[in-house]
Design a protein around this motif. Structure first.
Motif, PDB file in Angstrom:
ATOM      1  N   TYR A 187       3.109  -0.716  -3.049  1.00  0.00           N
ATOM      2  CA  TYR A 187       2.545  -1.285  -4.270  1.00  0.00           C
ATOM      3  C   TYR A 187       2.954  -2.758  -4.333  1.00  0.00           C
ATOM      4  O   TYR A 187       4.061  -3.089  -4.721  1.00  0.00           O
ATOM      5  N   ASP A 188       2.031  -3.628  -3.936  1.00  0.00           N
ATOM      6  CA  ASP A 188       2.304  -5.055  -3.848  1.00  0.00           C
ATOM      7  C   ASP A 188       2.246  -5.738  -5.212  1.00  0.00           C
ATOM      8  O   ASP A 188       2.981  -6.693  -5.459  1.00  0.00           O
ATOM      9  N   GLU A 189       1.347  -5.273  -6.065  1.00  0.00           N
ATOM     10  CA  GLU A 189       1.144  -5.895  -7.380  1.00  0.00           C
ATOM     11  C   GLU A 189       0.557  -4.842  -8.312  1.00  0.00           C
ATOM     12  O   GLU A 189      -0.363  -4.120  -7.929  1.00  0.00           O
ATOM     13  N   VAL A 190       1.095  -4.753  -9.515  1.00  0.00           N
ATOM     14  CA  VAL A 190       0.533  -3.849 -10.522  1.00  0.00           C
ATOM     15  C   VAL A 190       0.560  -4.553 -11.868  1.00  0.00           C
ATOM     16  O   VAL A 190       1.616  -4.995 -12.331  1.00  0.00           O
ATOM     17  N   ALA A 191      -0.606  -4.672 -12.468  1.00  0.00           N
ATOM     18  CA  ALA A 191      -0.756  -5.278 -13.789  1.00  0.00           C
ATOM     19  C   ALA A 191      -1.850  -4.506 -14.526  1.00  0.00           C
ATOM     20  O   ALA A 191      -2.589  -3.744 -13.902  1.00  0.00           O
ATOM     21  N   PRO A 192      -1.980  -4.690 -15.831  1.00  0.00           N
ATOM     22  CA  PRO A 192      -2.998  -3.950 -16.579  1.00  0.00           C
ATOM     23  C   PRO A 192      -4.443  -4.248 -16.178  1.00  0.00           C
ATOM     24  O   PRO A 192      -5.330  -3.464 -16.486  1.00  0.00           O
ATOM     25  N   ASP A 193      -4.690  -5.342 -15.476  1.00  0.00           N
ATOM     26  CA  ASP A 193      -6.060  -5.658 -15.090  1.00  0.00           C
ATOM     27  C   ASP A 193      -6.275  -5.704 -13.575  1.00  0.00           C
ATOM     28  O   ASP A 193      -7.395  -5.878 -13.110  1.00  0.00           O
ATOM     29  N   ARG A 194      -5.195  -5.493 -12.801  1.00  0.00           N
ATOM     30  CA  ARG A 194      -5.305  -5.594 -11.341  1.00  0.00           C
ATOM     31  C   ARG A 194      -4.136  -4.873 -10.675  1.00  0.00           C
ATOM     32  O   ARG A 194      -2.999  -4.988 -11.126  1.00  0.00           O
ATOM     33  N   ALA A 195      -4.453  -4.171  -9.600  1.00  0.00           N
ATOM     34  CA  ALA A 195      -3.408  -3.546  -8.784  1.00  0.00           C
ATOM     35  C   ALA A 195      -3.754  -3.778  -7.315  1.00  0.00           C
ATOM     36  O   ALA A 195      -4.928  -3.696  -6.925  1.00  0.00           O
ATOM     37  N   VAL A 196      -2.731  -4.061  -6.525  1.00  0.00           N
ATOM     38  CA  VAL A 196      -2.900  -4.298  -5.094  1.00  0.00           C
ATOM     39  C   VAL A 196      -1.948  -3.364  -4.363  1.00  0.00           C
ATOM     40  O   VAL A 196      -0.732  -3.403  -4.589  1.00  0.00           O
ATOM     41  N   VAL A 197      -2.508  -2.515  -3.499  1.00  0.00           N
ATOM     42  CA  VAL A 197      -1.733  -1.501  -2.782  1.00  0.00           C
ATOM     43  C   VAL A 197      -2.126  -1.557  -1.308  1.00  0.00           C
ATOM     44  O   VAL A 197      -3.307  -1.673  -0.976  1.00  0.00           O
ATOM     45  N   THR A 198      -1.124  -1.456  -0.430  1.00  0.00           N
ATOM     46  CA  THR A 198      -1.366  -1.553   1.011  1.00  0.00           C
ATOM     47  C   THR A 198      -1.033  -0.243   1.718  1.00  0.00           C
ATOM     48  O   THR A 198      -0.022   0.396   1.421  1.00  0.00           O
ATOM     49  N   LEU A 199      -1.901   0.098   2.655  1.00  0.00           N
ATOM     50  CA  LEU A 199      -1.671   1.216   3.576  1.00  0.00           C
ATOM     51  C   LEU A 199      -1.253   0.608   4.907  1.00  0.00           C
ATOM     52  O   LEU A 199      -2.062  -0.053   5.569  1.00  0.00           O
ATOM     53  N   PRO A 200       0.025   0.779   5.290  1.00  0.00           N
ATOM     54  CA  PRO A 200       0.454   0.222   6.581  1.00  0.00           C
ATOM     55  C   PRO A 200      -0.302   0.888   7.740  1.00  0.00           C
ATOM     56  O   PRO A 200      -0.805   2.007   7.610  1.00  0.00           O
ATOM     57  N   ASP A 201      -0.378   0.198   8.867  1.00  0.00           N
ATOM     58  CA  ASP A 201      -0.993   0.757  10.065  1.00  0.00           C
ATOM     59  C   ASP A 201      -0.058   1.826  10.625  1.00  0.00           C
ATOM     60  O   ASP A 201       1.087   1.531  10.988  1.00  0.00           O
ATOM     61  N   GLN A 202      -0.536   3.073  10.656  1.00  0.00           N
ATOM     62  CA  GLN A 202       0.283   4.199  11.095  1.00  0.00           C
ATOM     63  C   GLN A 202      -0.552   5.109  11.998  1.00  0.00           C
ATOM     64  O   GLN A 202      -1.496   5.743  11.526  1.00  0.00           O
ATOM     65  N   PRO A 203      -0.214   5.191  13.277  1.00  0.00           N
ATOM     66  CA  PRO A 203      -1.002   6.004  14.210  1.00  0.00           C
ATOM     67  C   PRO A 203      -1.224   7.454  13.755  1.00  0.00           C
ATOM     68  O   PRO A 203      -2.265   8.033  14.058  1.00  0.00           O
ATOM     69  N   ASP A 204      -0.286   8.026  13.015  1.00  0.00           N
ATOM     70  CA  ASP A 204      -0.459   9.409  12.550  1.00  0.00           C
ATOM     71  C   ASP A 204      -1.657   9.577  11.620  1.00  0.00           C
ATOM     72  O   ASP A 204      -2.132  10.692  11.413  1.00  0.00           O
ATOM     73  N   PHE A 205      -2.152   8.473  11.057  1.00  0.00           N
ATOM     74  CA  PHE A 205      -3.271   8.548  10.121  1.00  0.00           C
ATOM     75  C   PHE A 205      -4.527   7.865  10.664  1.00  0.00           C
ATOM     76  O   PHE A 205      -5.439   7.548   9.900  1.00  0.00           O
ATOM     77  N   HIS A 206      -4.578   7.649  11.978  1.00  0.00           N
ATOM     78  CA  HIS A 206      -5.752   7.043  12.596  1.00  0.00           C
ATOM     79  C   HIS A 206      -6.866   8.070  12.765  1.00  0.00           C
ATOM     80  O   HIS A 206      -6.622   9.270  12.897  1.00  0.00           O
ATOM     81  N   ASN A 207      -8.080   7.554  12.795  1.00  0.00           N
ATOM     82  CA  ASN A 207      -9.249   8.384  13.089  1.00  0.00           C
ATOM     83  C   ASN A 207      -9.570   8.307  14.581  1.00  0.00           C
ATOM     84  O   ASN A 207      -8.779   7.758  15.359  1.00  0.00           O
ATOM     85  N   HIS A 208     -10.725   8.796  14.952  1.00  0.00           N
ATOM     86  CA  HIS A 208     -11.115   8.865  16.359  1.00  0.00           C
ATOM     87  C   HIS A 208     -11.401   7.496  17.001  1.00  0.00           C
ATOM     88  O   HIS A 208     -11.520   7.406  18.215  1.00  0.00           O
ATOM     89  N   LEU A 239      -5.793   5.650  -0.578  1.00  0.00           N
ATOM     90  CA  LEU A 239      -5.292   4.312  -0.889  1.00  0.00           C
ATOM     91  C   LEU A 239      -6.008   3.751  -2.115  1.00  0.00           C
ATOM     92  O   LEU A 239      -5.369   3.294  -3.072  1.00  0.00           O
ATOM     93  N   ALA A 240      -7.329   3.787  -2.103  1.00  0.00           N
ATOM     94  CA  ALA A 240      -8.117   3.227  -3.207  1.00  0.00           C
ATOM     95  C   ALA A 240      -7.882   4.001  -4.502  1.00  0.00           C
ATOM     96  O   ALA A 240      -7.710   3.397  -5.572  1.00  0.00           O
ATOM     97  N   GLU A 241      -7.850   5.310  -4.414  1.00  0.00           N
ATOM     98  CA  GLU A 241      -7.610   6.135  -5.610  1.00  0.00           C
ATOM     99  C   GLU A 241      -6.223   5.853  -6.173  1.00  0.00           C
ATOM    100  O   GLU A 241      -6.038   5.792  -7.394  1.00  0.00           O
TER     101      GLU A 241
END
Length: 150
Positions: free
Chosen positions: A26-47, A59-61
């Motif tokens: 959670y990089d930034e959280v405010a009442p009008d904006r939130a910024v959240v990052t998903l680190p690059d993690q091979p366990d969660f990669h697709n094909h 991540l978006a939810e």
């Protein structure tokens, strides 16, 4: 950012297992904006080697949930926030870490005024998901409601 808003990321990590599973930051959280990052993690990669669509959705939810808590946390004694629906569009290949930037789609005061009138307000949260190079890889719109407690 206030200590209360800083703690929303910690609260999410403590109470939402998927937040911990995906190691969301959670990089930034405010009442009008939130910024959240998903680190690059091979366990969660697709094909194709990027983050799986399900991880990007989560991540978006999660960014939308953080903004809802920041904007309406003071209403939790009388209403519960609920996820109503979502629409997501994947536009470009996501590779590496991705960041979700959520913005509240209606003024919080307007939503609270509807709650004050005894209504069950609905409001959108719009999220852009970007790669490190700034390219938007997907967009999501989530509709939330504040359901009055009975």
């Amino acid at each position: 950012m206030s200590d209360t808003l800083t703690n929303i990321g910690e609260l999410m990590a403590a109470t939402v297992p998927m937040t911990r599973t995906l190691n969301l930051v959670y990089d930034e959280v405010a009442p009008d904006r939130a910024v959240v990052t998903l680190p690059d993690q091979p366990d969660f990669h697709n094909h194709v080697g990027g983050p799986h669509a399900g991880a990007i959705f989560t991540l978006a939810e999660s960014a939308s949930g953080a903004i809802v808590l920041a904007a309406f946390g003071d209403q939790l004694s009388r209403a519960v926030p609920l996820f109503v629906s979502a629409e997501v569009v994947y536009t470009k290949l996501a590779m590496g870490p991705v960041t979700a930037t959520a913005t509240l789609g209606r003024p919080a005061a307007e939503v609270v005024a509807e709650l004050d009138e005894g209504e069950r307000p609905e409001f959108p949260v719009d999220i852009d998901i970007t790669r490190e190079d700034g390219a938007v890889t997907s967009r999501m719109s989530v509709v939330w409601t504040l359901r009055p407690n009975r």
